[in-house]
Design an enzyme around this catalytic site. Structure first.
Site, PDB file in Angstrom:
ATOM      1  N   GLY A 134      54.279   0.863 -22.323  1.00  0.00           N
ATOM      2  CA  GLY A 134      55.074   0.154 -21.314  1.00  0.00           C
ATOM      3  C   GLY A 134      55.528  -1.203 -21.798  1.00  0.00           C
ATOM      4  O   GLY A 134      56.276  -1.325 -22.770  1.00  0.00           O
ATOM      5  N   GLU A 190      51.487  11.871 -11.223  1.00  0.00           N
ATOM      6  CA  GLU A 190      52.559  12.855 -11.035  1.00  0.00           C
ATOM      7  C   GLU A 190      52.040  14.037 -10.207  1.00  0.00           C
ATOM      8  O   GLU A 190      50.846  14.325 -10.227  1.00  0.00           O
ATOM      9  CB  GLU A 190      52.987  13.426 -12.394  1.00  0.00           C
ATOM     10  CG  GLU A 190      53.354  12.400 -13.433  1.00  0.00           C
ATOM     11  CD  GLU A 190      54.724  11.815 -13.204  1.00  0.00           C
ATOM     12  OE1 GLU A 190      55.527  12.467 -12.525  1.00  0.00           O
ATOM     13  OE2 GLU A 190      54.973  10.698 -13.673  1.00  0.00           O
ATOM     14  N   ASP A 201      50.462  13.149 -22.906  1.00  0.00           N
ATOM     15  CA  ASP A 201      51.231  11.894 -22.908  1.00  0.00           C
ATOM     16  C   ASP A 201      50.638  10.928 -23.945  1.00  0.00           C
ATOM     17  O   ASP A 201      51.363  10.282 -24.702  1.00  0.00           O
ATOM     18  CB  ASP A 201      51.166  11.295 -21.489  1.00  0.00           C
ATOM     19  CG  ASP A 201      51.828   9.944 -21.389  1.00  0.00           C
ATOM     20  OD1 ASP A 201      53.064   9.897 -21.356  1.00  0.00           O
ATOM     21  OD2 ASP A 201      51.103   8.925 -21.365  1.00  0.00           O
ATOM     22  N   LYS A 205      52.382   9.293 -27.477  1.00  0.00           N
ATOM     23  CA  LYS A 205      52.392   7.859 -27.802  1.00  0.00           C
ATOM     24  C   LYS A 205      51.644   7.586 -29.103  1.00  0.00           C
ATOM     25  O   LYS A 205      52.052   6.733 -29.904  1.00  0.00           O
ATOM     26  CB  LYS A 205      51.788   7.067 -26.638  1.00  0.00           C
ATOM     27  CG  LYS A 205      52.637   7.146 -25.363  1.00  0.00           C
ATOM     28  CD  LYS A 205      51.874   6.612 -24.159  1.00  0.00           C
ATOM     29  CE  LYS A 205      52.692   6.690 -22.877  1.00  0.00           C
ATOM     30  NZ  LYS A 205      51.885   6.431 -21.687  1.00  0.00           N
TER      31      LYS A 205
HETATM   32  N1  HSE Z   1      52.405   8.727 -17.218  1.00  0.00           N
HETATM   33  C1  HSE Z   1      52.260   7.547 -18.013  1.00  0.00           C
HETATM   34  C2  HSE Z   1      50.894   6.935 -17.759  1.00  0.00           C
HETATM   35  C3  HSE Z   1      53.279   6.517 -17.666  1.00  0.00           C
HETATM   36  O1  HSE Z   1      50.176   7.354 -16.832  1.00  0.00           O
HETATM   37  O2  HSE Z   1      50.527   6.037 -18.491  1.00  0.00           O
HETATM   38  C4  HSE Z   1      54.221   6.057 -18.678  1.00  0.00           C
HETATM   39  O3  HSE Z   1      54.102   6.446 -19.972  1.00  0.00           O
END
Ligand code: HSE
Length: 436
Positions: A134, A190, A201, A205
């Protein structure tokens, strides 16, 4: 004053944040940049729903091609997410000699090789600070601030949803399912939280981070990954007794010519900074050979924190445009021509400390049977906790180990889980307390 024209594809939460930040900090940005940013067009399939910012109707279109083919626009901001049409839009924008800014981690982790190569060949810049962590300036830190370092290790908490769930479980004693449901009701997690809780996720990253840190291509499927769905309140409590907190860590460690790349729930000492990164916050603990420890902390998601990262890329690129340069800082810190496949250390060969929770029958000789199998597999026990005698059913026996090899651990646990004194699957959680 020169004007740089921008086109935004994707008017969702982050897109709205970008528009808002350009409007709110217009004077400050103009002063720092020495040029004006003009958001000329915004494309989204939905241009009628109310947004938290107001924009002129003439700016809105449902056709992203109006941006990609607009000769006046020099920077295209892709914030629609997903693989397609995002990939095609980015590549077509580049072919039209437009610089690109994106927050699309899934796309870069999967199609990064194609996209970064295209950017170098076509002589356009691509900014992707918002794709990892972020608002945290991790991409810039790796590509620029720490560029002279050999990076010994990177430990990151880079999924806010998982960190929020683990924090609530630790602080409020709630179960995984209850916290997940609460997070979904609050609109925080989500509706389909699979990518977050299964570590997908985080893997996206970490793959992007690794390619910058080590200047190598990473195959996403080679990154070892375990999510947090198997973490129970019992393990959180035992972790606390042992002086640890459980976090979903993304781990990269340089091991001679290999790099360890793994994502799994990890016990870390309670007094480490990472153990105190709570709620939806993200953080990185990086160790460079010259820099030593560097700690980066901030909001890993959210409208304005992410917009801040997107704007940092837009301004960087605009500065290059004003000086008539591009590719000054290569997308992955070095030319795509010299980037090659990373050699990831197979998981079997990692060496770390372990926590085991056995579900065993409570009767004499059980401990010695378990420790016998561990001994036969070169695993040395550091501590044992056994509590609570029940009338029926299993009792938890907790052990921590000295440094052991993953291969030995997996072999031993397989044998132990077949013993008739064991009534359930053994829980294995890795402990990192030295490399931090
Ligand atoms: N879904 C991601 C999180 C948000 O929970 O960190 C942005 O990458």
């Amino acid at each position: 004053m020169k004007t740089i024209h921008l086109g935004l594809i994707g008017f969702g939460t982050i897109g709205t944040g970008v528009v808002s930040l350009i409007q709110e900090n217009r004077d400050l940005i103009e002063n720092r940049l020495g040029a004006r940013l003009n958001l000329k067009k915004i494309a989204d399939l939905d241009i009628t729903s109310p947004r938290k910012v107001s924009v002129s109707k003439d700016m809105l279109t449902t056709d992203a091609r109006e941006i990609i083919n607009d000769p006046e626009i020099s920077v295209v901001i892709e914030l629609i997410g997903g693989y397609e049409p995002a990939r095609t839009f980015i590549l077509d924008a580049m072919r039209n000699r437009k610089h690109v800014v994106t927050a699309n981690k899934a796309l870069l982790a999967t199609y990064g090789n194609e996209i970064f190569k295209a950017s170098e060949e076509l002589g356009v810049d691509i900014g992707f600070e918002a794709s990892v962590g972020g608002t945290i300036p991790i991409i810039k830190s790796l590509k620029e601030s720490l560029v002279a370092n050999r990076l010994r290790s990177i430990f990151g908490i880079i999924n806010g949803t998982s960190n929020y769930i683990l924090t609530k479980m630790s602080d409020e004693g709630k179960s995984f399912d209850d916290v997940l449901r609460e997070a979904q009701e609050l609109g925080f997690a989500e509706a389909d939280p699979t990518f977050d809780i299964e570590g997908i996720d985080t893997a996206h990253k970490l793959a992007i981070t690794l390619s910058l840190a080590y200047g190598k291509r990473v195959k996403l499927e080679d990154v070892y990954r375990e999510g947090i769905a198997g973490i129970s309140q019992q393990d959180i409590e035992f972790a606390g007794e042992l002086g640890y907190r459980i976090k979903l860590l993304a781990i990269a460690i340089q091991r001679d010519e290999f790099v360890e790349a793994r994502i799994h729930p990890t016990m870390i000492p309670l007094d480490h900074l990472l153990a105190n990164v709570n709620g939806n916050f993200n953080a990185f603990h990086i160790v460079g050979d010259a820099s030593g420890s560097v700690f980066l902390y901030g909001q890993g998601a959210g409208m304005m924190p992410t917009a801040s990262a997107v704007l940092s890329d837009i301004i960087d690129i605009s500065r290059n445009i004003l000086k008539g340069v591009s590719g000054r800082v290569p997308a992955r810190s070095q030319s795509e021509n010299v980037i090659h496949e990373i050699m990831l250390l197979p998981m079997d060969y990692i060496v770390t400390n372990y926590y085991f929770r056995f579900s065993a029958i409570d009767r004499p000789g059980v401990l010695s049977k378990i420790s016998g199998v561990l001994g036969e597999n070169n695993i040395s026990i550091a501590a044992v906790i056994q509590k609570g005698r029940r009338q029926a059913g299993p009792v938890p026996i907790v052990m921590t180990t000295h440094k052991s090899k993953e291969m030995d651990v997996q072999r031993a646990i397989k044998v132990i889980d077949q013993l008739n004194i064991i009534l359930g699957k053994t829980i294995v959680i890795r402990i990192e307390d030295e490399k931090l």
